[in-house]
Design a protein around this motif. Structure first.
Motif, mmCIF file in Angstrom:
data_model
loop_
_atom_site.group_PDB
_atom_site.id
_atom_site.type_symbol
_atom_site.label_atom_id
_atom_site.label_comp_id
_atom_site.label_asym_id
_atom_site.label_seq_id
_atom_site.Cartn_x
_atom_site.Cartn_y
_atom_site.Cartn_z
ATOM 1 N N LYS A 12 0.834 -1.209 0.000
ATOM 2 C CA LYS A 12 0.000 0.000 0.000
ATOM 3 C C LYS A 12 0.867 1.257 0.000
ATOM 4 N N GLY A 13 2.054 1.165 0.617
ATOM 5 C CA GLY A 13 2.979 2.295 0.620
ATOM 6 C C GLY A 13 3.486 2.635 -0.766
ATOM 7 N N LEU A 14 3.626 1.631 -1.605
ATOM 8 C CA LEU A 14 4.031 1.882 -2.989
ATOM 9 C C LEU A 14 2.979 2.727 -3.708
ATOM 10 N N VAL A 15 1.726 2.361 -3.532
ATOM 11 C CA VAL A 15 0.638 3.123 -4.162
ATOM 12 C C VAL A 15 0.565 4.527 -3.573
ATOM 13 N N LEU A 16 0.684 4.619 -2.252
ATOM 14 C CA LEU A 16 0.645 5.925 -1.608
ATOM 15 C C LEU A 16 1.815 6.792 -2.077
ATOM 16 N N GLY A 17 2.975 6.197 -2.277
ATOM 17 C CA GLY A 17 4.126 6.930 -2.789
ATOM 18 C C GLY A 17 3.848 7.527 -4.158
ATOM 19 N N VAL A 18 3.185 6.772 -4.999
ATOM 20 C CA VAL A 18 2.820 7.281 -6.328
ATOM 21 C C VAL A 18 1.848 8.457 -6.194
ATOM 22 N N LEU A 19 0.891 8.346 -5.281
ATOM 23 C CA LEU A 19 -0.051 9.448 -5.057
ATOM 24 C C LEU A 19 0.673 10.701 -4.556
ATOM 25 N N ILE A 20 1.644 10.515 -3.674
ATOM 26 C CA ILE A 20 2.411 11.653 -3.150
ATOM 27 C C ILE A 20 3.231 12.306 -4.260
ATOM 28 N N VAL A 21 3.816 11.498 -5.124
ATOM 29 C CA VAL A 21 4.583 12.049 -6.249
ATOM 30 C C VAL A 21 3.659 12.806 -7.199
ATOM 31 N N ARG A 23 0.914 14.278 -6.465
ATOM 32 C CA ARG A 23 0.571 15.532 -5.799
ATOM 33 C C ARG A 23 1.702 16.542 -5.955
ATOM 34 N N TYR A 24 2.929 16.091 -5.777
ATOM 35 C CA TYR A 24 4.081 16.980 -5.894
ATOM 36 C C TYR A 24 4.214 17.523 -7.313
ATOM 37 N N VAL A 25 4.103 16.650 -8.285
ATOM 38 C CA VAL A 25 4.226 17.083 -9.679
ATOM 39 C C VAL A 25 3.145 18.102 -10.019
ATOM 40 N N LEU A 26 1.918 17.851 -9.581
ATOM 41 C CA LEU A 26 0.835 18.802 -9.833
ATOM 42 C C LEU A 26 1.117 20.155 -9.181
ATOM 43 N N SER A 27 1.748 20.133 -8.013
ATOM 44 C CA SER A 27 2.018 21.390 -7.302
ATOM 45 C C SER A 27 3.119 22.210 -7.969
ATOM 46 N N THR A 28 3.915 21.602 -8.840
ATOM 47 C CA THR A 28 5.015 22.335 -9.473
ATOM 48 C C THR A 28 4.571 23.125 -10.701
ATOM 49 N N TYR A 29 3.367 22.904 -11.149
ATOM 50 C CA TYR A 29 2.847 23.647 -12.300
ATOM 51 C C TYR A 29 1.795 24.636 -11.812
ATOM 52 N N ASN A 30 1.900 25.871 -12.259
ATOM 53 C CA ASN A 30 0.953 26.901 -11.828
ATOM 54 C C ASN A 30 -0.481 26.569 -12.215
ATOM 55 N N THR A 31 -0.670 25.952 -13.364
ATOM 56 C CA THR A 31 -2.028 25.695 -13.850
ATOM 57 C C THR A 31 -2.720 24.536 -13.138
ATOM 58 N N LEU A 35 -5.063 21.401 -8.027
ATOM 59 C CA LEU A 35 -5.387 19.975 -7.975
ATOM 60 C C LEU A 35 -4.613 19.257 -6.874
ATOM 61 N N SER A 36 -3.474 19.825 -6.497
ATOM 62 C CA SER A 36 -2.689 19.186 -5.436
ATOM 63 C C SER A 36 -3.437 19.207 -4.112
ATOM 64 N N LYS A 87 10.912 11.974 -6.654
ATOM 65 C CA LYS A 87 11.101 13.427 -6.668
ATOM 66 C C LYS A 87 12.529 13.783 -7.087
ATOM 67 N N TYR A 88 13.482 13.003 -6.609
ATOM 68 C CA TYR A 88 14.874 13.239 -6.999
ATOM 69 C C TYR A 88 15.025 13.106 -8.512
ATOM 70 N N ILE A 89 14.511 12.021 -9.069
ATOM 71 C CA ILE A 89 14.594 11.800 -10.519
ATOM 72 C C ILE A 89 13.891 12.926 -11.268
ATOM 73 N N TYR A 90 12.720 13.312 -10.781
ATOM 74 C CA TYR A 90 11.933 14.369 -11.419
ATOM 75 C C TYR A 90 12.700 15.689 -11.430
ATOM 76 N N LEU A 91 13.276 16.061 -10.297
ATOM 77 C CA LEU A 91 13.964 17.351 -10.196
ATOM 78 C C LEU A 91 15.350 17.339 -10.828
ATOM 79 N N LYS A 92 15.988 16.202 -10.832
ATOM 80 C CA LYS A 92 17.354 16.111 -11.354
ATOM 81 C C LYS A 92 17.368 16.019 -12.882
ATOM 82 N N TRP A 93 16.491 15.194 -13.445
ATOM 83 C CA TRP A 93 16.577 14.931 -14.878
ATOM 84 C C TRP A 93 15.331 15.308 -15.681
ATOM 85 N N LEU A 94 14.155 15.176 -15.108
ATOM 86 C CA LEU A 94 12.946 15.441 -15.888
ATOM 87 C C LEU A 94 12.570 16.920 -15.910
ATOM 88 N N ARG A 95 12.811 17.616 -14.819
ATOM 89 C CA ARG A 95 12.432 19.030 -14.762
ATOM 90 C C ARG A 95 13.431 19.845 -13.942
#
Length: 170
Positions: A12-21, A23-31, A35-36, A87-95
């Motif tokens: 269940k923590g794996l699924v919750l981790g995806v939900l948290i990510v 939420r984080y990704v949604l919060s990084t975009y102004n538009t 939704l976060s 989040k590390y992967i997202y901030l380091k390489w994706l965005r």
């Protein structure tokens, strides 16, 4: 029984981790930042449902307050590790541009507040060393676990159920 509870928290923590990510990704975009907030509700609801699922499916309908609290803490511990890596992967390489924009906003706030002087210039110089993908991931792990500790206090009080309750159902 403890290993089954731990396995349940991991899955269940794996699924919750995806939900948290998400939420984080949604919060990084102004538009989509609004939704976060909805994701916050979904995260709390998912943690509650996961704890109830553990109680009903793993623990035969009985869970103490302490065990429910510990389950929620473990749930958030596992999810925070998943979310921290993502989040590390997202901030380091994706965005990577997101953190640069964030640094610019922080510097603008300091300048608009007319916080000058040598000490403040030193603070502004150290901000890029603090706001890094590595540090954001580590801070988020600690923050998510702390959230689990606090949220667990409430969820455990709601889902706890002892033997007498089970006998009343029969």
């Amino acid at each position: 029984m403890g290993q089954e509870v731990n396995r349940h928290a991991m899955s269940k923590g794996l699924v919750l981790g995806v939900l948290i990510v998400l939420r984080y990704v949604l919060s990084t975009y102004n538009t989509t930042s609004f939704l976060s907030l909805g994701m916050d509700v979904i995260i709390v609801f998912f943690a509650y449902k996961a704890t109830v699922s553990c109680r009903e499916n793993v623990l035969d309908g009985v869970i103490s307050y302490g065990r429910a609290w510990w389950y929620v803490v473990n749930l958030f511990l596992y999810s925070s590790m998943v979310a921290g890596v993502c989040k590390y992967i997202y901030l380091k390489w994706l965005r990577p541009d997101y953190l640069q924009g964030l640094l610019g906003q922080v510097k603008d706030i300091f300048e608009q507040a007319h916080l000058g002087g040598a000490e403040m210039q030193e603070v502004i110089k150290t901000i890029p060393q603090v706001i890094t993908p590595e540090n954001i991931a580590i801070y988020s792990i600690f923050g998510d676990v702390l959230l689990g500790v606090l949220l667990g206090l409430v969820i455990a009080g709601i889902v706890k159920r002892d033997e007498t309750y089970r006998h009343m159902e029969e």
